[in-house]
Design a protein around this motif. Structure first.
Motif, short mmCIF file in Angstrom:
data_model
loop_
_atom_site.label_atom_id
_atom_site.label_comp_id
_atom_site.label_asym_id
_atom_site.label_seq_id
_atom_site.Cartn_x
_atom_site.Cartn_y
_atom_site.Cartn_z
N GLN A 124 0.81 -1.23 0.00
CA GLN A 124 0.00 0.00 0.00
C GLN A 124 0.84 1.27 0.00
O GLN A 124 0.30 2.37 -0.01
N GLY A 125 2.16 1.15 0.04
CA GLY A 125 3.02 2.33 0.05
C GLY A 125 3.61 2.62 1.41
O GLY A 125 3.19 2.07 2.43
N TRP A 126 4.61 3.51 1.43
CA TRP A 126 5.37 3.75 2.65
C TRP A 126 4.56 4.50 3.70
O TRP A 126 4.77 4.32 4.91
N ILE A 127 3.59 5.33 3.28
CA ILE A 127 2.77 6.03 4.27
C ILE A 127 1.91 5.04 5.04
O ILE A 127 1.78 5.11 6.27
N SER A 128 1.33 4.09 4.30
CA SER A 128 0.55 3.04 4.96
C SER A 128 1.43 2.20 5.88
O SER A 128 1.01 1.79 6.97
N TYR A 129 2.67 1.97 5.45
CA TYR A 129 3.61 1.21 6.27
C TYR A 129 3.88 1.93 7.59
O TYR A 129 3.81 1.32 8.67
N LEU A 130 4.16 3.23 7.53
CA LEU A 130 4.42 4.00 8.75
C LEU A 130 3.18 4.10 9.63
O LEU A 130 3.27 4.05 10.86
N ASN A 131 2.01 4.23 9.01
CA ASN A 131 0.76 4.27 9.78
C ASN A 131 0.55 2.98 10.55
O ASN A 131 0.10 2.99 11.71
N ASP A 132 0.85 1.85 9.92
CA ASP A 132 0.69 0.56 10.60
C ASP A 132 1.71 0.40 11.72
O ASP A 132 1.41 -0.22 12.75
N LEU A 133 2.91 0.96 11.54
CA LEU A 133 3.88 0.95 12.65
C LEU A 133 3.34 1.75 13.83
O LEU A 133 3.50 1.37 14.99
N HIS A 134 2.70 2.88 13.53
CA HIS A 134 2.10 3.71 14.57
C HIS A 134 1.06 2.92 15.36
O HIS A 134 1.01 2.98 16.60
N LYS A 135 0.23 2.15 14.65
CA LYS A 135 -0.84 1.39 15.29
C LYS A 135 -0.37 0.05 15.85
O LYS A 135 -1.12 -0.62 16.57
N GLY A 136 0.84 -0.37 15.50
CA GLY A 136 1.31 -1.69 15.91
C GLY A 136 0.57 -2.81 15.20
O GLY A 136 0.43 -3.91 15.72
N ARG A 137 0.13 -2.54 13.98
CA ARG A 137 -0.66 -3.52 13.22
C ARG A 137 0.25 -4.47 12.46
O ARG A 137 1.05 -4.05 11.64
N ASN A 138 0.13 -5.75 12.78
CA ASN A 138 0.89 -6.80 12.08
C ASN A 138 2.40 -6.55 12.13
O ASN A 138 3.10 -6.75 11.14
N THR A 139 2.89 -6.10 13.28
CA THR A 139 4.30 -5.72 13.39
C THR A 139 5.15 -6.71 14.19
O THR A 139 6.37 -6.53 14.28
#
Length: 213
Positions: A142-157
């Protein structure tokens, strides 16, 4: 005419100097530990708040392969619920499509074995057809912004990032509390301290009460 008496400054208590030194040390150390992550979480807080207005351009990659004949007996019968792929099969899948499905819970059916591979900023999966023994995979980015957003949420990390968020949160708590105590110790010389602190408490409270329903 006698000169006016010289006012002697009151001695500063040793305990106050000691506490100031300790608080400044804890404050800058917690700030140093959490600085980079705090900046990243602040930026991704903005991107999350405007996620609907940030365009995304998902990229999907499909790959296929065949499971070697020598490994097919390992999948001949459905395993227990959520059982992962056998180690040799997971290694063969990685060689065929480049995805590591080892140790992941798998969905076993009469026709196929399916392994979900969610990831920050995208998704993925691997399926093995138990009739043709064909390996099929798909990865969506989904792109690097989606990647950073998921890191923020701790989603699938994963577990490591899970614990990092906890350590970062503790550092932020120390940074905030030591800053609050330092404000208290310096407040007598800075008269705007408590009005600003009160504003920092009241503004989000009033916004939540008045505008969130």
């Amino acid at each position: 005419m006698q000169p006016p008496p010289v006012r002697r400054r009151k001695p500063v208590h040793k305990w106050r100097n000691w506490w100031l030194k300790q608080l400044h040390t804890w404050h800058w150390m917690s700030a140093a530990i959490s600085l980079t992550a705090m900046l990243a979480f602040a930026i991704t807080g903005i991107t999350l708040n405007h996620a609907a207005s940030i365009p995304a351009h998902p990229v999907t990659v499909d790959k296929e392969g065949m499971l070697p004949a020598s490994l097919r007996p390992l999948l001949a019968h459905p395993a227990a619920k959520d059982a992962p792929l056998p180690g040799p099969v997971a290694s063969a899948v990685k060689s065929a499509v480049g995805l590591d499905a080892g140790g992941r819970a798998a969905e076993w059916s009469d026709d196929a074995v399916y392994v979900a591979l969610p990831r920050p900023g995208g998704d993925g999966w691997v399926s093995i057809d138990r009739a043709s023994w064909k390996i099929t995979s798909e990865v969506t980015d989904q792109g690097w912004i989606s990647y950073l957003n998921d890191l923020h949420k701790g989603r699938n990390t994963g577990r490591v990032w899970f614990w990092f968020i906890d350590v970062f949160a503790v550092a932020c708590v120390f940074f905030t509390l030591t800053g609050l105590v330092l404000l208290y110790l310096h407040a007598r010389r800075r008269h705007s301290t408590w009005p600003l602190v009160l504003g920092g408490v009241a503004i989000p409270f009033l916004l939540a009460v008045l505008f969130i329903h």
